[in-house]
Write a protein that holds these residues in place. Structure first.
Motif, PDB file in Angstrom:
ATOM      1  N   GLN A   5      47.176  37.351  31.199  1.00 27.31           N
ATOM      2  CA  GLN A   5      47.936  37.823  32.358  1.00 27.31           C
ATOM      3  C   GLN A   5      46.995  38.292  33.465  1.00 27.31           C
ATOM      4  O   GLN A   5      47.238  38.033  34.652  1.00 27.31           O
ATOM      5  CB  GLN A   5      48.868  38.954  31.944  1.00 27.31           C
ATOM      6  CG  GLN A   5      49.993  38.527  31.012  1.00 27.31           C
ATOM      7  CD  GLN A   5      50.812  39.697  30.501  1.00 27.31           C
ATOM      8  OE1 GLN A   5      50.520  40.858  30.793  1.00 27.31           O
ATOM      9  NE2 GLN A   5      51.843  39.419  29.722  1.00 27.31           N
ATOM     10  N   MET A   6      45.929  38.983  33.084  1.00 32.91           N
ATOM     11  CA  MET A   6      44.954  39.432  34.067  1.00 32.91           C
ATOM     12  C   MET A   6      44.226  38.249  34.705  1.00 32.91           C
ATOM     13  O   MET A   6      43.988  38.229  35.915  1.00 32.91           O
ATOM     14  CB  MET A   6      43.937  40.365  33.403  1.00 32.91           C
ATOM     15  CG  MET A   6      44.534  41.669  32.899  1.00 32.91           C
ATOM     16  SD  MET A   6      43.343  42.680  31.981  1.00 32.91           S
ATOM     17  CE  MET A   6      42.244  43.195  33.300  1.00 32.91           C
ATOM     18  N   ARG A   7      43.878  37.264  33.897  1.00 34.90           N
ATOM     19  CA  ARG A   7      43.154  36.102  34.427  1.00 34.90           C
ATOM     20  C   ARG A   7      43.966  35.387  35.498  1.00 34.90           C
ATOM     21  O   ARG A   7      43.434  34.964  36.536  1.00 34.90           O
ATOM     22  CB  ARG A   7      42.820  35.138  33.292  1.00 34.90           C
ATOM     23  CG  ARG A   7      41.927  33.969  33.718  1.00 34.90           C
ATOM     24  CD  ARG A   7      41.876  32.901  32.647  1.00 34.90           C
ATOM     25  NE  ARG A   7      43.179  32.288  32.481  1.00 34.90           N
ATOM     26  CZ  ARG A   7      43.662  31.346  33.287  1.00 34.90           C
ATOM     27  NH1 ARG A   7      42.955  30.933  34.328  1.00 34.90           N
ATOM     28  NH2 ARG A   7      44.849  30.829  33.081  1.00 34.90           N
ATOM     29  N   GLU A   8      45.273  35.216  35.257  1.00 39.82           N
ATOM     30  CA  GLU A   8      46.125  34.536  36.231  1.00 39.82           C
ATOM     31  C   GLU A   8      46.166  35.275  37.569  1.00 39.82           C
ATOM     32  O   GLU A   8      46.194  34.664  38.632  1.00 39.82           O
ATOM     33  CB  GLU A   8      47.541  34.390  35.666  1.00 39.82           C
ATOM     34  CG  GLU A   8      47.632  33.437  34.477  1.00 39.82           C
ATOM     35  CD  GLU A   8      49.022  33.393  33.890  1.00 39.82           C
ATOM     36  OE1 GLU A   8      49.891  34.150  34.380  1.00 39.82           O
ATOM     37  OE2 GLU A   8      49.245  32.592  32.953  1.00 39.82           O
ATOM     38  N   GLN A   9      46.174  36.604  37.515  1.00 35.08           N
ATOM     39  CA  GLN A   9      46.245  37.385  38.740  1.00 35.08           C
ATOM     40  C   GLN A   9      44.892  37.498  39.440  1.00 35.08           C
ATOM     41  O   GLN A   9      44.841  37.546  40.673  1.00 35.08           O
ATOM     42  CB  GLN A   9      46.798  38.781  38.434  1.00 35.08           C
ATOM     43  CG  GLN A   9      48.216  38.784  37.905  1.00 35.08           C
ATOM     44  CD  GLN A   9      49.201  38.109  38.840  1.00 35.08           C
ATOM     45  OE1 GLN A   9      49.043  38.172  40.064  1.00 35.08           O
ATOM     46  NE2 GLN A   9      50.203  37.442  38.295  1.00 35.08           N
ATOM     47  N   VAL A  10      43.831  37.525  38.662  1.00 34.93           N
ATOM     48  CA  VAL A  10      42.499  37.622  39.266  1.00 34.93           C
ATOM     49  C   VAL A  10      42.204  36.405  40.128  1.00 34.93           C
ATOM     50  O   VAL A  10      41.424  36.494  41.096  1.00 34.93           O
ATOM     51  CB  VAL A  10      41.437  37.802  38.146  1.00 34.93           C
ATOM     52  CG1 VAL A  10      40.032  37.494  38.663  1.00 34.93           C
ATOM     53  CG2 VAL A  10      41.483  39.219  37.604  1.00 34.93           C
ATOM     54  N   GLN A  11      42.819  35.265  39.809  1.00 35.34           N
ATOM     55  CA  GLN A  11      42.626  34.071  40.612  1.00 35.34           C
ATOM     56  C   GLN A  11      43.076  34.272  42.045  1.00 35.34           C
ATOM     57  O   GLN A  11      42.695  33.504  42.945  1.00 35.34           O
ATOM     58  CB  GLN A  11      43.383  32.885  39.990  1.00 35.34           C
ATOM     59  CG  GLN A  11      42.959  32.523  38.584  1.00 35.34           C
ATOM     60  CD  GLN A  11      41.489  32.160  38.493  1.00 35.34           C
ATOM     61  OE1 GLN A  11      40.983  31.393  39.315  1.00 35.34           O
ATOM     62  NE2 GLN A  11      40.789  32.706  37.521  1.00 35.34           N
ATOM     63  N   ASN A  12      43.928  35.260  42.298  1.00 32.59           N
ATOM     64  CA  ASN A  12      44.467  35.510  43.634  1.00 32.59           C
ATOM     65  C   ASN A  12      43.695  36.576  44.405  1.00 32.59           C
ATOM     66  O   ASN A  12      44.094  36.958  45.503  1.00 32.59           O
ATOM     67  CB  ASN A  12      45.932  35.947  43.531  1.00 32.59           C
ATOM     68  CG  ASN A  12      46.817  34.855  42.972  1.00 32.59           C
ATOM     69  OD1 ASN A  12      46.634  33.695  43.290  1.00 32.59           O
ATOM     70  ND2 ASN A  12      47.758  35.229  42.141  1.00 32.59           N
ATOM     71  N   ILE A  13      42.608  37.067  43.831  1.00 31.28           N
ATOM     72  CA  ILE A  13      41.881  38.165  44.469  1.00 31.28           C
ATOM     73  C   ILE A  13      40.635  37.628  45.164  1.00 31.28           C
ATOM     74  O   ILE A  13      39.887  36.834  44.600  1.00 31.28           O
ATOM     75  CB  ILE A  13      41.504  39.232  43.424  1.00 31.28           C
ATOM     76  CG1 ILE A  13      42.770  39.893  42.863  1.00 31.28           C
ATOM     77  CG2 ILE A  13      40.597  40.291  44.034  1.00 31.28           C
ATOM     78  CD1 ILE A  13      42.500  40.946  41.835  1.00 31.28           C
ATOM     79  N   GLU A  14      40.465  38.046  46.392  1.00 29.02           N
ATOM     80  CA  GLU A  14      39.280  37.631  47.153  1.00 29.02           C
ATOM     81  C   GLU A  14      38.082  38.463  46.746  1.00 29.02           C
ATOM     82  O   GLU A  14      36.982  37.970  46.654  1.00 29.02           O
ATOM     83  CB  GLU A  14      39.552  37.790  48.646  1.00 29.02           C
ATOM     84  CG  GLU A  14      38.382  37.358  49.494  1.00 29.02           C
ATOM     85  CD  GLU A  14      38.697  37.415  50.983  1.00 29.02           C
ATOM     86  OE1 GLU A  14      37.765  37.405  51.785  1.00 29.02           O
ATOM     87  OE2 GLU A  14      39.872  37.463  51.337  1.00 29.02           O
TER      88      GLU A  14
END
Length: 300
Positions: free
Chosen positions: A291-300
């Motif tokens: 779940q964290m990996r999927e969201q980290v993809q959206n962080i600059e």
């Protein structure tokens, strides 16, 4: 990071060929969309009248954005209340004269329709509009709104990630006391087997040697299932993730690397598992990390 922003600008343009009627008003609409990307990738969809503004827009976005796949769209629309104004008489006379000249050389050419005349008059009129000041100002407004939207999304993502970090720490805390308990249980099993073996022995094996061998196997088992090192590294990675999230800035790539390391430790924890409870903890950890990996993809 993902984001979307739009801005509108109404411009009143009065060309030299227009008569005393109300001027035609056109609206300039500009949208900026952004999704995550490792690098800054800009694309523009501009009407022909605004293509000359692309270098200005590119410089403006490059100065304020570092990463992301960014698309800029602009559109020019006539205001509904003025879109059917009467075309200037002098412009209609000019079109009629041009049509006569063309048909003199091409007798079979179709005559202009009303729709053709209105379209040509509108195009001729729009050519007099100057958007050199309006477009950068509008882009600046939309870009500011986009950055604000990305900042709000970043705060929501940080809150979510910190919650997952808290859950991972709780799972790690559950795993820590399990290993000594498992080692003690396994030692008891070895000792019970040793006693059973001593009861069946014919005296050819020394009791002390058999006991030492049982304890050696218990020690080897304890080393094999010890996950203290994995738990320590996992805690260290979680500390670094918390530090980066609180620090802010361009942390996407570092977070992505740390998520990979978390997944590695959770896998090792599962491979060393000697009990269903530890296996469950490993699986729960990997779900949270994914779940964290999927969201980290959206962080600059």
């Amino acid at each position: 990071m993902t984001g979307y922003a739009s801005a509108q600008h109404g411009a009143s343009a009065t060309g030299a060929e227009t008569d005393a009627r109300a001027p035609q008003t056109r609206r300039l609409g500009l949208e900026i969309r952004s999704v995550n990307s490792r690098f800054l990738d800009l694309s523009f969809r501009l009407p022909d009248e605004l293509r000359v503004m692309e270098p200005t827009l590119r410089a403006l976005l490059t100065a304020r954005l570092k990463r992301g796949k960014v698309e800029v769209r602009a559109a020019l629309d006539s205001d509904d209340g003025n879109s059917l104004q009467d075309p200037p008489a002098r412009l209609l006379q000019r079109l009629n004269s041009l049509q006569d000249s063309v048909r003199a050389w091409l007798p079979s050419a179709a005559p202009l329709t009303v729709a053709d005349a209105l379209r040509l008059c509108a195009n001729a009129h729009s050519g007099n509009e100057d958007w050199s000041e309006a477009v950068p100002a509008l882009a600046e407004e939309a870009l500011t709104a986009l950055l604000a939207a990305r900042e709000r999304e970043g705060k929501r993502l940080a809150t979510m990630l910190l919650d997952r970090v808290k859950q991972l720490r709780a799972l790690a805390a559950q795993a820590v006391p399990m290993v000594p308990l498992l080692v003690e249980q396994q030692r008891q099993r070895f000792m019970e087997r040793w006693k059973e073996a001593m009861a069946l022995t014919d005296g050819s094996t020394l009791p002390e040697a058999a006991r030492d061998r049982a304890l050696t196997e218990a020690t080897a088992f304890a080393i094999r299932i010890d996950v203290a090192e994995e738990i320590t590294r996992l805690d260290s990675h979680l500390d670094e993730i918390e530090r980066l999230l609180k620090k802010g800035g361009e942390v996407g790539k570092r977070l992505d690397f740390l998520i990979q390391e978390l997944h590695r430790e959770a896998n090792t924890l599962g491979s060393k598992s000697a009990a269903l409870d530890l296996t469950r903890i490993s699986v729960d950890m990997k779900v949270l990390i994914e779940q964290m990996r999927e969201q980290v993809q959206n962080i600059e």
